[in-house]
Design an enzyme around this catalytic site. Structure first.
Site, PDB file in Angstrom:
ATOM      1  N   TRP A  80       0.954  -1.401  -0.079  1.00 42.77           N
ATOM      2  CA  TRP A  80      -0.074  -0.045   0.331  1.00 42.77           C
ATOM      3  C   TRP A  80       0.876   1.021   0.005  1.00 42.77           C
ATOM      4  CZ3 TRP A  80      -0.867  -4.008   3.639  1.00 42.77           C
ATOM      5  CH2 TRP A  80      -2.293  -4.969   3.035  1.00 42.77           C
ATOM      6  N   GLU A 107       4.340 -12.615  13.452  1.00 45.17           N
ATOM      7  CA  GLU A 107       5.002 -11.212  13.738  1.00 45.17           C
ATOM      8  C   GLU A 107       4.452 -10.210  14.785  1.00 45.17           C
ATOM      9  OE1 GLU A 107       8.436 -10.268  11.413  1.00 45.17           O
ATOM     10  OE2 GLU A 107       6.854  -9.405   9.880  1.00 45.17           O
ATOM     11  N   GLU A 154       5.436 -15.186  16.641  1.00 44.18           N
ATOM     12  CA  GLU A 154       5.009 -16.025  15.708  1.00 44.18           C
ATOM     13  C   GLU A 154       5.470 -15.658  14.180  1.00 44.18           C
ATOM     14  OE1 GLU A 154       1.263 -16.013  14.442  1.00 44.18           O
ATOM     15  OE2 GLU A 154       2.971 -13.942  15.677  1.00 44.18           O
TER      16      GLU A 154
END
Length: 804
Positions: free
Chosen positions: A323, A441, A438
């Site tokens: 984006w 993140e 994990e």
């Protein structure tokens, strides 16, 4: 040194008009800039293409976007003004199927002219070259005026850029700069006129749009959000070459750019293609592709192109910024950073392609980036400077696994990899099993995907340790892996699932830490997790059993669990019920339910919150699972290929709802594209299908765990993760970084036993306190640290529970 001679000065009354911080160029279109179409690279620069225009260029020394847009403006000076990005219909093609040289043909809506661009890099210098041909009716073309417009975002920032016009070697050019990096913008025929302005105020787009005439010729624009424009001399508009070059300082940028233009474009193109031909993909895999091998070749080239050429072996996650059209200078990172997770995926894919030297180069880069404690920053710039600093255990395990693969192929050369591996394994011993983040993140706790990597990394490290004459360390690491593997279901499975009524027992996305464990948050003990990126007013706190992802499939990928394991099969039912999206191109899966990282509900860009969309990468992961299960994966291969863009770029996410605001159901959303991890997954998928087995499978892990194993009778105690209970008959293993002496009792200190810890290299020191199957009560101990001549100062009590 080239003298900078201003060709033009500010016109009275037309002084600087600074854009507001973060102001985006007027020509950035949220509606059209959501889908990229191509990517290419050379030895010294990278560029991305979106909707027919040069969207971003990366200079490897900085590894941050250096421009936001470069496009052409075309007018007859009287009746129309065309912005290439908005007003032309584009056709995309690779000039050669084996190379990342692209051709884009833009045609105006009335079919009066075509603008054809061929884009390559100088193979040896940081210069992007764009050869342009303008074709159509001769009389009509003779009235056209062509302008090249560029918005510098040097060193990753739109604000704080400066630019000025100058004469160099008798030709008019523009130089722009920020910090220590300079950019040169010119053509092989020079510009007939040029101007430097401020975006939205005095830039060339504003000038031409006003009255179809270039009235402004500002010689400089300093310290702002600038845009520069040059007019192509009318006699050359039918055939010319634009160059955008970089350097550390003006002279370097100017000399490389002008040097590149001194060689005819056709020679650059020929050499560019020849060099890509030397990097041919494994064509024998194409028999399993459904597109004739096109995505195979593109994926191979894309992964290769994302290796930096200044910092050899550094593979970034993507040359794109998710984006990016909606972002300001507040977020410089984008995906043009190194994540060891993504990087090892890239290196392993190239290893699957037979590129042992490239994979070794990646591993040595990681060794040079490893922290003294054996870990890695969450991500980092190519020079090793950390960007985010979370601890992700899988990002430490993956480099070990890459080293093991190279070792098995005798691909380490003369490099003694053992010190690197020992430090990384020690980090896992110290921090596992609780990870701060994990693979998505966001959350701390016990993650199936993270633990799959940790178990596999420890077993790989054990094999390497044994081969390097450290059998005690090898046994210790194996026992550490066995302890984690034996607790997988305890830590990561719910027995009271609520997502699919007929399946109560399934893997969760993550189980949060218990009170007293690392990274435990307020409210610990309730098994609640917080989902990031949720929108205003949306629920963000969920029970762990309510949230699921597909990360548990990593257990099958590496060989920790069989594909037909009943728990794996049941969890598949849940993720298909909750996360699967059937698109017109085939099935795709979201990361996890309630995900907020993705295009917003109304189709707008992710800006702090949104709706997580389906990831093509996860279709690849599912295909790997289905292959392991012995199923036909041809339909998933075809689906994966269909998710690629026109230029063969794999998006991070797709739009997974009916068409809306220019977003196509099953087509790319506004997130990263290309996601190199997705290309690496496709390469490994074709290799796995060619071999008839999952390429990522680790033989030592599969042999040890896949067919079942007696559960480890160790329970590990660490000061950072103390345990409260142990089954009778199990051994309590105390692990610390330094040598210690444990004083312990199982009868309330009526008898006391002393045990010295055994040191296993960098992995630390450990002592075992045994119990017997009939034993009950409490095991109590304290610690003495000889090097400091210090007692811990209090006792630790561990309840001994009857064995179940």
């Amino acid at each position: 040194m080239t003298e900078l001679v201003p060709q033009y000065t500010w016109v009275d009354g037309q002084g600087p008009a600074f854009g507001a911080p973060g102001m985006e160029p007027r020509w950035t279109s949220a509606a059209k800039d959501t889908v990229g179409t191509a990517y290419a690279a050379s030895s010294r620069a990278w560029y991305t293409i979106s909707h027919g225009i040069l969207n971003e260029i990366y200079y490897p020394t900085i590894d941050r976007p250096q421009i936001r847009d470069m496009q052409f403006l075309i007018t007859d000076g009287e009746t129309f003004f065309h912005e290439e990005k908005r007003d032309l219909k584009h056709e995309f093609a690779y000039i050669d199927s084996d190379a990342l040289a692209v051709r884009i043909t833009g045609t105006d809506c009335d079919n009066r002219y075509t603008l054809t661009k061929e884009i390559v890099n100088d193979p040896h210098y940081p210069v992007v070259l764009i050869h342009v041909r303008l074709e159509g009716d001769r009389d009509f073309l003779s009235r056209l005026q062509v302008y090249a417009l560029l918005s510098p975002h040097i060193d990753g920032g739109g604000m704080g850029n400066s630019a000025r016009t100058l004469l160099v070697a008798g030709q008019l050019a523009v130089v722009a700069w920020r910090n220590q990096t300079s950019l040169t913008f010119t053509t092989d025929c020079g510009f007939s006129r040029a101007s430097c302005g401020y975006v939205g105020q005095s830039d060339g787009w504003q000038d031409l749009k006003h009255n179809l005439t270039m009235d402004w010729e500002f010689g400089s624009a300093l310290d702002g959000n600038v845009a520069v424009m040059g007019q192509i001399p009318p006699q050359y508009t039918s055939d010319f070459t634009v160059a955008i070059g970089f350097g550390e300082g003006h002279h370097a940028a100017l000399s490389t750019t002008m040097g590149a233009l001194a060689t005819p474009f056709d020679q650059h193109l020929k050499r560019f293609i020849e060099q890509w031909h030397r990097a041919a993909s494994p064509r024998e895999w194409a028999e399993n592709a459904k597109d004739g091998g096109r995505l195979l070749q593109v994926s191979h080239n894309v992964v290769l192109a994302h290796e930096d050429k200044t910092y050899a072996g550094a593979f970034i996650a993507s040359a794109s910024i998710p984006w990016g059209y909606a972002k300001s200078d507040d977020d410089l990172g984008g995906y043009h950073l190194v994540w060891t997770r993504d990087m090892v995926q890239s290196a392993t894919a190239l290893l699957a392609c037979g590129r042992v030297d490239t994979a070794r180069r990646a591993l040595t880069y990681l060794a040079c980036t490893q922290r003294p404690d054996g870990g890695f920053a969450q991500n980092f710039w190519i020079d090793g400077t950390p960007y985010w600093t979370g601890i992700q255990l899988d990002e430490v395990a993956f480099p070990i696994m890459l080293a093991w693969r190279l070792w098995k192929l005798d691909g380490l050369g003369e490099w003694d990899v053992f010190p690197f591996i020992e430090r990384a394994a020690a980090f896992l011993v110290r921090y596992a099993p609780v990870t701060q983040q994990e693979r998505w993140e966001e959350c701390a706790g016990y993650s199936p995907s993270t633990l799959a990597a940790v178990i596999s990394g420890l077993i790989c490290a054990a094999e390497l340790a044994r081969a390097h004459g450290a059998p005690e360390l090898a046994t210790f690491l194996e026992e550490q892996a066995d302890w984690i593997e034996g607790h997988l279901e305890d830590w990561t499975v719910t027995n009271d699932g609520v997502l699919l009524p007929e399946v109560k027992r399934h893997y969760m996305r993550i189980r949060p830490p218990e009170c007293g464990e690392p990274y435990a948050r307020e409210g610990c003990g309730s098994e609640m997790i917080r989902i990031a990126n949720r929108g205003p007013g949306e629920k963000a706190e969920f029970e762990a059993r309510e949230v699921i992802d597909g990360g548990f499939l990593e257990l099958v990928r590496y060989g920790v669990r069989r594909a037909d394991d009943p728990l794996i099969v049941d969890t598949l039912k849940v993720i298909d019920h909750v996360l699967k999206i059937d698109t017109p191109k085939g099935p795709c899966w979201r990361r996890y339910n309630h995900d907020g990282y993705g295009q917003r509900h109304d189709g707008g860009p992710f800006q702090g919150f949104g709706q997580g969309r389906a990831w093509p990468l996860l279709t690849g992961e599912r295909a790997h699972y289905e292959l392991a299960a012995g199923h036909d994966i041809s339909p998933l291969i075809e689906t994966y290929e269909k998710f690629a863009s026109e230029g063969g770029m794999m998006p991070e996410q797709i739009w997974d709802e009916p068409d809306r605001k220019g977003l196509i159901f099953g087509g790319p959303a506004g997130s990263a594209m290309p996601l190199v991890w997705a290309h690496a997954e496709y390469l490994k998928l074709l290799r796995s299908l060619f071999d008839g087995r999952v390429f990522d499978r680790i033989a030592a892990v599969e042999k040890r765990y896949a067919n079942g194993r007696e559960r480890s009778k160790l329970e590990v105690f660490k000061l950072r993760r103390p345990v409260k209970r142990i089954p009778a008959g199990h051994t309590l293993r105390i692990i610390a970084q330094e040598h210690f002496r444990a004083m312990w009792t199982a009868d309330n200190w009526r008898t006391v036993t002393s045990v010295e810890s055994a040191t296993v290299g960098r992995a630390g020191s450990f002592a075992d306190l045994p119990t017997n199957p009939e034993q009950t009560g409490t095991l109590s101990f304290t610690l003495f640290w000889p090097e400091e001549s210090r007692w811990e100062g209090h006792n630790f009590d561990v309840a001994i529970e009857a064995a179940r």
